[in-house]
Design a protein around this motif. Structure first.
Motif, PDB file in Angstrom:
ATOM      1  N   LYS A 264     -27.096 133.780  27.126  1.00 49.77           N
ATOM      2  CA  LYS A 264     -26.672 132.747  27.438  1.00 49.77           C
ATOM      3  C   LYS A 264     -27.429 131.979  28.650  1.00 49.77           C
ATOM      4  O   LYS A 264     -27.465 130.696  28.970  1.00 49.77           O
ATOM      5  N   ARG A 265     -27.584 133.076  29.807  1.00 53.31           N
ATOM      6  CA  ARG A 265     -28.277 132.327  30.676  1.00 53.31           C
ATOM      7  C   ARG A 265     -29.911 131.765  30.307  1.00 53.31           C
ATOM      8  O   ARG A 265     -29.948 130.467  30.796  1.00 53.31           O
ATOM      9  N   ARG A 266     -30.405 132.148  29.513  1.00 50.09           N
ATOM     10  CA  ARG A 266     -31.517 131.228  29.017  1.00 50.09           C
ATOM     11  C   ARG A 266     -31.407 130.040  28.420  1.00 50.09           C
ATOM     12  O   ARG A 266     -31.930 128.942  28.754  1.00 50.09           O
ATOM     13  N   PHE A 349     -15.072 130.116  32.599  1.00 49.72           N
ATOM     14  CA  PHE A 349     -15.680 131.130  33.854  1.00 49.72           C
ATOM     15  C   PHE A 349     -16.984 131.377  33.665  1.00 49.72           C
ATOM     16  O   PHE A 349     -17.680 131.889  34.434  1.00 49.72           O
ATOM     17  N   LEU A 350     -17.131 131.996  32.357  1.00 48.16           N
ATOM     18  CA  LEU A 350     -18.380 132.555  31.841  1.00 48.16           C
ATOM     19  C   LEU A 350     -19.331 131.414  32.273  1.00 48.16           C
ATOM     20  O   LEU A 350     -20.627 131.934  32.884  1.00 48.16           O
ATOM     21  N   GLN A 351     -19.357 130.381  32.106  1.00 46.79           N
ATOM     22  CA  GLN A 351     -20.592 129.287  32.340  1.00 46.79           C
ATOM     23  C   GLN A 351     -20.729 129.125  33.720  1.00 46.79           C
ATOM     24  O   GLN A 351     -21.717 129.015  34.297  1.00 46.79           O
ATOM     25  N   MET A 352     -19.668 129.294  34.531  1.00 48.58           N
ATOM     26  CA  MET A 352     -19.976 129.197  36.069  1.00 48.58           C
ATOM     27  C   MET A 352     -20.461 130.315  36.552  1.00 48.58           C
ATOM     28  O   MET A 352     -21.340 130.206  37.416  1.00 48.58           O
ATOM     29  N   ALA A 353     -20.179 131.377  35.742  1.00 50.80           N
ATOM     30  CA  ALA A 353     -21.136 132.577  36.467  1.00 50.80           C
ATOM     31  C   ALA A 353     -22.391 132.597  36.034  1.00 50.80           C
ATOM     32  O   ALA A 353     -23.421 132.895  36.662  1.00 50.80           O
ATOM     33  N   ILE A 354     -22.625 132.022  34.864  1.00 53.24           N
ATOM     34  CA  ILE A 354     -24.227 131.929  34.573  1.00 53.24           C
ATOM     35  C   ILE A 354     -24.832 130.677  35.624  1.00 53.24           C
ATOM     36  O   ILE A 354     -25.853 131.055  35.973  1.00 53.24           O
ATOM     37  N   PHE A 355     -24.216 129.623  35.712  1.00 53.50           N
ATOM     38  CA  PHE A 355     -24.841 128.572  36.702  1.00 53.50           C
ATOM     39  C   PHE A 355     -25.141 129.504  38.178  1.00 53.50           C
ATOM     40  O   PHE A 355     -26.339 129.371  38.716  1.00 53.50           O
ATOM     41  N   ILE A 356     -24.179 130.345  38.677  1.00 56.54           N
ATOM     42  CA  ILE A 356     -24.786 131.053  39.817  1.00 56.54           C
ATOM     43  C   ILE A 356     -25.860 131.904  39.533  1.00 56.54           C
ATOM     44  O   ILE A 356     -26.504 131.936  40.714  1.00 56.54           O
ATOM     45  N   SER A 357     -25.522 132.641  38.542  1.00 60.16           N
ATOM     46  CA  SER A 357     -26.580 133.591  38.106  1.00 60.16           C
ATOM     47  C   SER A 357     -28.057 132.914  38.302  1.00 60.16           C
ATOM     48  O   SER A 357     -29.065 133.537  38.518  1.00 60.16           O
ATOM     49  N   ASN A 358     -28.180 131.887  37.340  1.00 57.99           N
ATOM     50  CA  ASN A 358     -29.622 131.119  37.341  1.00 57.99           C
ATOM     51  C   ASN A 358     -29.978 130.554  38.659  1.00 57.99           C
ATOM     52  O   ASN A 358     -31.143 130.299  39.065  1.00 57.99           O
ATOM     53  N   ILE A 360     -29.463 131.997  41.710  1.00 50.89           N
ATOM     54  CA  ILE A 360     -30.034 133.207  42.186  1.00 50.89           C
ATOM     55  C   ILE A 360     -31.477 133.861  41.735  1.00 50.89           C
ATOM     56  O   ILE A 360     -32.352 133.890  42.431  1.00 50.89           O
ATOM     57  N   SER A 361     -31.535 133.930  40.475  1.00 51.12           N
ATOM     58  CA  SER A 361     -32.732 134.292  39.882  1.00 51.12           C
ATOM     59  C   SER A 361     -33.058 133.588  38.494  1.00 51.12           C
ATOM     60  O   SER A 361     -32.068 133.238  37.796  1.00 51.12           O
ATOM     61  N   LYS A 362     -34.199 133.594  37.905  1.00 57.95           N
ATOM     62  CA  LYS A 362     -34.608 132.613  36.977  1.00 57.95           C
ATOM     63  C   LYS A 362     -34.353 133.828  35.617  1.00 57.95           C
ATOM     64  O   LYS A 362     -34.620 135.017  35.722  1.00 57.95           O
ATOM     65  N   PRO A 363     -33.891 133.231  34.432  1.00 56.75           N
ATOM     66  CA  PRO A 363     -33.830 134.045  33.211  1.00 56.75           C
ATOM     67  C   PRO A 363     -35.217 134.741  32.878  1.00 56.75           C
ATOM     68  O   PRO A 363     -36.191 134.059  33.106  1.00 56.75           O
ATOM     69  N   LYS A 364     -35.405 135.897  32.171  1.00 53.81           N
ATOM     70  CA  LYS A 364     -36.506 136.461  31.736  1.00 53.81           C
ATOM     71  C   LYS A 364     -36.972 135.695  30.348  1.00 53.81           C
ATOM     72  O   LYS A 364     -36.372 135.048  29.970  1.00 53.81           O
ATOM     73  N   HIS A 365     -38.304 136.044  30.129  1.00 51.50           N
ATOM     74  CA  HIS A 365     -38.691 135.402  28.689  1.00 51.50           C
ATOM     75  C   HIS A 365     -37.955 135.751  27.551  1.00 51.50           C
ATOM     76  O   HIS A 365     -37.206 136.729  27.649  1.00 51.50           O
ATOM     77  N   TRP A 366     -38.317 135.348  26.246  1.00 48.51           N
ATOM     78  CA  TRP A 366     -37.446 135.554  25.394  1.00 48.51           C
ATOM     79  C   TRP A 366     -37.191 136.776  24.926  1.00 48.51           C
ATOM     80  O   TRP A 366     -36.385 137.164  24.270  1.00 48.51           O
TER      81      TRP A 366
END
Length: 367
Positions: A264-266, A349-358, A360-366
């Protein structure tokens, strides 16, 4: 103060309801029968370390009831025996064409590069995409999807769901989130503003691909071969949707929360590159969902007109239940509807956590 909070709560609820009233366009849509032109089709599958999935699901592609199609399987620099499995299938079925992609420094682990090579290999104008871990739910998948290639239509948005693992709460959550996403992109497309599709079940013409210069405008991004392409290429006149039950594909869902969270982060990272109007609509939908639950909790804690507040909550839930149930019935996902208030809150809440994680760091390749 209480009256002001209640007025704000009513306004926020109205915005939420406007979105769900717009989703009626899909929830109440009928599946129109179309002529089947039976155009030649190239099915394209990009596989990276997918040996087991290809063994399990490639036969369902080859068993399609359709007069003329080829299957282009791209081995995207796999480290397992994916290539050997594809070659074994090719020995018994000449419709399989192989594209063997080697890693290169400029496009390392870039799915778009691999897909571009696969598209160039295709001998047919009409391209139908799915993933190596996907299985069509009928032998008429190609027929139903390709029947939407009517004059003037160059992009077909299909539904790519996930297999139902009964008893798994994570499975139901994943499938509910997939259902909500489908309700949105199908509804927006019906309202003349298509904004995304899913690579598990997507079709477009090679002419459309080359006119847009392929993935050139977002080749530097790790994801978005499906939704960014659709966001850039689609419009109210060239895009159709296909939700016929026989046109559905299903794939293997993630079996642990961490893997799904990273997936989902990607996906979320790609949405920041959508057209401004789509970012506004999707962002507003999320913000007003958050505001609704915050104001609801605040009003109930403060005991501000609790009967009115609960009445508004009930009306909103009934409206949403109607949309979810009607939509889920079309897509064979009705078992997840009963959990929608809890899943809806959790996904916020999950989407909020994803925004914060992204951030902090970029998602990895596919893969």
């Amino acid at each position: 103060m209480g009256t002001i909070l209640l007025g704000l709560f009513i306004f926020v609820t109205l915005i939420n309801l406007i979105y769900f009233f717009s989703f009626f366009s899909f929830a109440t849509a009928g599946s129109k029968s179309k002529l089947h032109p039976e155009v030649p089709v190239s099915v394209i599958i990009c596989a990276k370390n997918e040996a087991e999935n290809l063994q399990n699901f490639l036969p369902a592609i080859l068993e399609q009831d359709y007069p003329e199609f080829e299957v282009i399987v791209i081995n995207d620099a796999s480290s397992d025996n994916t290539l050997e499995i594809i070659e074994e299938f090719q020995k018994s079925d000449p419709r399989i064409k192989i594209v063997d992609v080697q890693n290169n420094e400029a496009f390392w682990a870039n799915k778009k590069y691999a897909l571009t090579l696969g598209i160039k290999k295709a001998r047919n104008e009409h391209l139908l995409f799915t993933d190596a871990d996907c299985a069509p739910q009928s032998k008429n998948w190609i027929r139903e999807m390709s029947s939407n290639f009517q004059p003037g239509t160059s992009i077909i948005l299909g539904y790519g769901g996930y297999f139902n693992h009964s008893g798994s709460l994570l499975n139901k959550l994943i499938r509910f989130e997939t259902l909500l996403t489908a309700i949105q992109y199908f509804s927006y497309a019906r309202l003349g503003s298509p904004y995304m599709g899913v690579g598990r079940n997507l079709a477009y013409t090679s002419t459309q691909f080359y006119e847009l210069k392929g993935f050139a405008n977002h080749l530097h991004l790790r994801s978005g071969d499906d939704d960014l392409f659709v966001n850039e290429a689609s419009n109210s006149s060239n895009t159709a949707i296909c939700f016929n039950p026989q046109a559905i594909t299903r794939s293997v869902p993630k079996n642990n929360f961490s893997e799904w969270f990273n997936q989902k982060r990607r996906h979320v990272s790609v949405a920041t590159h959508y057209k401004p109007k789509h970012k506004f609509l999707l962002g507003t939908f999320y913000i007003f969902r958050v505001l609704f639950w915050i104001l609801l909790a605040l009003l109930l804690v403060l005991q501000v007109y609790p009967q009115i507040v609960l009445g508004i909550l009930g009306f909103k839930l009934i409206t949403e239940a109607f949309v979810y149930f009607k939509s889920a019935k079309k897509l064979n996902e009705t078992d997840v509807v009963w959990f929608f208030p809890f899943f809806d809150l959790f996904l916020i809440f999950l989407q909020m956590a994803i925004f914060i994680s992204n951030l902090i760091s970029k998602p990895k390749h596919w893969k």
